[in-house]
Design a protein around this motif. Structure first.
Motif, PDB file in Angstrom:
ATOM      1  N   ARG A  16       0.834  -1.213   0.000  1.00 36.35           N
ATOM      2  CA  ARG A  16       0.000   0.000   0.000  1.00 36.35           C
ATOM      3  C   ARG A  16       0.860   1.251   0.000  1.00 36.35           C
ATOM      4  O   ARG A  16       2.016   1.213   0.379  1.00 36.35           O
ATOM      5  CB  ARG A  16      -0.978  -0.003   1.181  1.00 36.35           C
ATOM      6  N   LYS A  75       5.424   1.211  -9.424  1.00 34.79           N
ATOM      7  CA  LYS A  75       4.327   0.346  -9.001  1.00 34.79           C
ATOM      8  C   LYS A  75       3.280   1.120  -8.217  1.00 34.79           C
ATOM      9  O   LYS A  75       2.086   0.869  -8.347  1.00 34.79           O
ATOM     10  CB  LYS A  75       4.871  -0.808  -8.158  1.00 34.79           C
ATOM     11  N   ASP A  76       3.732   2.069  -7.404  1.00 36.41           N
ATOM     12  CA  ASP A  76       2.800   2.846  -6.605  1.00 36.41           C
ATOM     13  C   ASP A  76       1.921   3.709  -7.491  1.00 36.41           C
ATOM     14  O   ASP A  76       0.718   3.825  -7.285  1.00 36.41           O
ATOM     15  CB  ASP A  76       3.574   3.718  -5.613  1.00 36.41           C
ATOM     16  N   ARG A  79      -0.514   1.547  -9.280  1.00 28.68           N
ATOM     17  CA  ARG A  79      -1.218   0.618  -8.403  1.00 28.68           C
ATOM     18  C   ARG A  79      -2.713   0.586  -8.710  1.00 28.68           C
ATOM     19  O   ARG A  79      -3.341  -0.465  -8.711  1.00 28.68           O
ATOM     20  CB  ARG A  79      -1.008   1.040  -6.955  1.00 28.68           C
ATOM     21  N   PRO A 136       2.198  -5.120 -11.385  1.00 30.83           N
ATOM     22  CA  PRO A 136       1.217  -4.686 -10.383  1.00 30.83           C
ATOM     23  C   PRO A 136      -0.196  -4.973 -10.860  1.00 30.83           C
ATOM     24  O   PRO A 136      -0.610  -4.504 -11.926  1.00 30.83           O
ATOM     25  CB  PRO A 136       1.476  -3.181 -10.269  1.00 30.83           C
TER      26      PRO A 136
END
Lengths: 217, 217
Positions: A16, A75-76, A79, A136
DNA sequence: AACTTATAGTTAACATCGTTAACACGCGGG
DNA sequence: CCCGCGTGTTAACGATGTTAACTATAAGTT
């Protein structure tokens, strides 16, 4: 006991996004900004540190190295890509061709809005070809596949292997995006398409995909 | 008089490959080898110099900087790309669909054989989106376009804008290649395709392109 | 309250990179 | 002979990613 043998340094939780106000958040945010403004090649740990208001070595308390930092940011950022896809198709009828179009548009939108992250994800791979599962959210592949299956079941698409069809759809939008990111077609393609955005070229060629290229009967 | 104001340093002739035996040839060859073995990120001027049997600063007698060297090598490697295309279609009848297939295969072959150069050409562009005309030999676009026009005239392809159709063909093979370079589909796609090469996936999806995706009548 | 410990930051430094400055050798032409 | 030019060298500069060694602060623990 020592089930944390692999990591001496504390890695950020990849599952997260970091909480606002924390240093790690500042680092990620600074990286994101620099990626968007200067691009990948110009990104330096010193600039990231300056943007986050710390000194460069402090970054290494949160990320083992530059690659890991960039990987995390990519990736964040992406996401919620899967959510974007789901939101795009939500108002459209199950099994419809409009759903597939919406997926393509959403893909193009994300790619152009996060150009730097997109290019990193698809060209700056350290671990050369990665498994699709490592991406992801599998990069929304399951969403695409589901829509393909439903469209086949609904009789909108002809019978075919859903995975092959999904790959076909994916490679199509991917090719458009990558080609436009690399090359300027403004003096090549006909002006009636309008702005040479990936979105427009996607729309301009969709009839070809549906009806096929062969001459009419 | 001073019509060479722009370049103090002597640039290599971009219009033809360097002669064997010369230092410049050794530099280019060393760069090519390193690109193929280690890839772009690992390429250093010091390694190039070592491979060419000279010291690093000597490179700058022939190329103004690293970017220019890599740019030259990429263009030099892909210089004959257009010839590859022409050779691929030569034995096939004018206006045939086989010609278009052969172009796609040739594109894929060059891309996979010169992966490093291909990725550089399409992702590591300093001058962001470049004009298509700036690409070496326009990247065979005219060859592709010609085949498209002929196929339309022959009634193999339906009537459409040849530039749009060319872009469609190009983006299709490009998408397949780029996706496969980035991602491993071995646990995703059905095994009956065989090896998951770009070539095989190109072949496996070509029926979809010709006949279209819509369900049969 | 005092001592320990972990966390998260600092400064200084290192190796490597692209690149430049300054110099040296060899060769052809006045 | 020497002058210039092309092509190589060595030494060094500034920027980069990264590590070592140290420090300050907050949290337990006895």
């Amino acid at each position: 006991m020592n089930n944390k043998t692999a990591a001496r340094k504390s890695l950020p939780d990849h599952s997260r996004p970091p909480m606002a106000g924390t240093t790690i958040y500042a680092i990620v945010e600074a990286t994101r900004t620099l990626l968007a403004t200067q691009g990948y090649e110009a990104l330096s740990m010193r600039e990231v540190a300056a943007g986050a208001g710390i000194t460069p070595p402090a970054i290494y308390r949160h990320f083992p190295n530059k690659d890991a930092l960039i990987d995390f940011v990519v990736k964040d950022t992406l996401r919620e890509f899967e959510l974007h896809l789901l939101r795009a198709i939500a108002p459209l009828p199950v099994g419809s061709y409009e759903r597939l179009l919406a997926l393509g548009s959403a893909y193009i939108r994300v790619a152009t809005e996060h150009e730097a992250q997109f290019k990193i994800l698809f060209t700056r791979f350290r671990s050369r070809p990665r498994k699709l599962a490592d991406f992801p959210g599998q990069w929304g592949y399951q969403v695409l596949r589901q829509c393909v299956v439903e469209a086949i079941d609904a009789g909108i698409l002809r019978e075919m292997d859903p995975d092959l069809a999904s790959f076909f759809f994916w490679s199509r939008v991917h090719g458009i995006v990558m080609l436009l990111l690399a090359c300027d077609f403004s003096e090549t393609l006909p002006p009636e398409i309008g702005d040479l955005t990936a979105e427009n070229l996607f729309a301009a060629t969709r009839d070809l995909v549906v009806s096929g290229l062969k001459a009419g009967p």
